[in-house]
Scaffold this active site. Structure first.
Site, PDB file in Angstrom:
ATOM      1  N   SER A 163       0.856  -1.192   0.000  1.00 37.49           N
ATOM      2  CA  SER A 163       0.000   0.000   0.000  1.00 37.49           C
ATOM      3  C   SER A 163       0.890   1.239   0.000  1.00 37.49           C
ATOM      4  O   SER A 163       1.740   1.371   0.881  1.00 37.49           O
ATOM      5  CB  SER A 163      -0.865   0.029   1.265  1.00 37.49           C
ATOM      6  OG  SER A 163      -1.686  -1.102   1.294  1.00 37.49           O
ATOM      7  N   ASN A 168       1.110   4.077   1.268  1.00 29.67           N
ATOM      8  CA  ASN A 168       0.690   5.058   2.271  1.00 29.67           C
ATOM      9  C   ASN A 168       1.866   5.418   3.178  1.00 29.67           C
ATOM     10  O   ASN A 168       1.696   5.927   4.273  1.00 29.67           O
ATOM     11  CB  ASN A 168      -0.497   4.518   3.092  1.00 29.67           C
ATOM     12  CG  ASN A 168      -0.182   3.167   3.719  1.00 29.67           C
ATOM     13  OD1 ASN A 168       0.977   2.737   3.708  1.00 29.67           O
ATOM     14  ND2 ASN A 168      -1.179   2.504   4.240  1.00 29.67           N
ATOM     15  N   SER A 180       7.525  -0.273  11.146  1.00 28.83           N
ATOM     16  CA  SER A 180       6.361   0.466  10.679  1.00 28.83           C
ATOM     17  C   SER A 180       6.800   1.474   9.640  1.00 28.83           C
ATOM     18  O   SER A 180       7.975   1.828   9.559  1.00 28.83           O
ATOM     19  CB  SER A 180       5.675   1.168  11.844  1.00 28.83           C
ATOM     20  OG  SER A 180       6.367   2.363  12.111  1.00 28.83           O
ATOM     21  N   LYS A 181       5.802   1.911   8.849  1.00 29.01           N
ATOM     22  CA  LYS A 181       6.126   2.860   7.790  1.00 29.01           C
ATOM     23  C   LYS A 181       6.556   4.201   8.348  1.00 29.01           C
ATOM     24  O   LYS A 181       7.091   5.045   7.647  1.00 29.01           O
ATOM     25  CB  LYS A 181       4.930   3.012   6.866  1.00 29.01           C
ATOM     26  CG  LYS A 181       4.781   1.827   5.929  1.00 29.01           C
ATOM     27  CD  LYS A 181       3.689   2.047   4.917  1.00 29.01           C
ATOM     28  CE  LYS A 181       3.709   0.948   3.867  1.00 29.01           C
ATOM     29  NZ  LYS A 181       2.397   0.450   3.520  1.00 29.01           N
ATOM     30  N   SER A 182       6.293   4.442   9.637  1.00 24.39           N
ATOM     31  CA  SER A 182       6.669   5.744  10.188  1.00 24.39           C
ATOM     32  C   SER A 182       8.085   5.715  10.775  1.00 24.39           C
ATOM     33  O   SER A 182       8.628   6.756  11.135  1.00 24.39           O
ATOM     34  CB  SER A 182       5.658   6.164  11.250  1.00 24.39           C
ATOM     35  OG  SER A 182       5.545   5.129  12.180  1.00 24.39           O
TER      36      SER A 182
END
Ligand code: GLU
Length: 285
Positions: free
Chosen positions: A13, A15, A258-260
């Protein structure tokens, strides 16, 4: 001529930035396709049009190409196929398996708390979220926001017996081989929103079938969600791929990436001078 080559896919994804965990999954799919003489597809899972963006998608594809991966054109972008998901949803609705759920997040929280303060623990799904405490009996005004949920009890009664899948990797408790699904553990899962005619669970199942995916290779964090996926496959008359849930690449503190977390994003590792070979070494491939 029929094409009976195995079909693998990587389905990120856009995002956020891809991290080492995505690299692991993408390379594993790519290599498994190559070793089995199969096809490797890429699918962009961008139904959340607020959090996903073309710029993030471009960065993602660029990271994957930099890793040395190549995939078949055309890439399936979920945001271009809402009509397909709507049709599947209509089919489930026609069977009476879907209802409009009006409880807001805070109403759900209040109901669950009320039960728990009375001393009864409220059931949670495998991700730890409370099961939906409402039911198809609820009604709302025409303009009230709602989610479309699967009526799990009816769906299971329709299916008759627990669906199974073949696990070629392993689950969190070492499950492998034939696995008996437990979709009830998720309660009345969300299938769509008023303004988005799908959800992750619905579109992943439909797209795997539409793209002829034979092998779903993905992180072990999606092992339990497979229970919902195989039930939806049966309700919609779709074929069952084989599943291979793989180890997760964990951060140094043992937590899920995580993506962050910028430290493990491929972008920042590239900027710090890492090569694709370094990345493979870091993830043990
Ligand atoms: N889009 C999902 C994710 O990025 C993966 C879906 C799947 O592999 O089934 O976590």
């Amino acid at each position: 001529m029929t094409d009976d080559r195995p079909v693998f896919r990587f389905a990120p994804s856009p995002n956020g930035a891809l991290h080492l965990g995505h690299a692991y999954s993408a390379i594993l799919n790519f290599e498994m396709a190559r070793e089995s003489g199969g096809r490797f597809l890429l699918r962009v899972e961008d139904i959340d049009t607020e959090r996903c963006s073309p710029a993030l998608e471009r960065a993602m594809l660029d990271d994957l190409a930099w890793l040395g991966l190549s995939w078949e054109e055309r890439v399936r972008r979920q945001s271009e196929h809402f009509a397909d998901y709507e049709k599947a949803l209509d089919a489930l609705e026609a069977e009476g398996l879907v209802y409009r759920a009006y409880l807001s997040r805070s109403e759900i929280r209040r109901l669950v708390e009320a039960h728990e303060t009375a001393g009864t623990p409220w059931p949670r799904d495998p991700d730890g979220a409370p099961l939906y405490p409402g039911s198809r009996e609820e009604c709302g005004d025409d303009d009230a926001p709602y989610l479309l949920r699967l009526d799990m009890e009816r769906a299971l009664a329709w299916r008759g017996e627990a669906p199974e899948w073949i696990e070629e990797g392993s689950g969190p408790d070492g499950q492998s081989g034939p696995v008996s699904a437990d979709p009830a553990a998720w309660g009345d899962v969300v299938l769509a929103r008023r303004d988005t005619p799908t959800s992750y669970n619905l579109s992943v199942v439909l797209d795997d079938a539409l793209q002829g995916v034979t092998h779903v290779v993905r992180g072990r964090d999606l092992f339990h969600a497979t229970s919902v996926h195989v039930l939806l496959q049966d309700l919609l008359g779709l074929p069952r791929p084989r599943y291979f849930h793989h180890d997760l690449v964990l951060a140094e503190d043992g937590r899920k990436l995580s993506k962050s977390n910028r430290d493990t994003s491929l972008q920042s590792l590239r900027a710090a001078g890492a090569t694709p070979e370094d990345i493979r070494r870091m993830i043990g491939l």
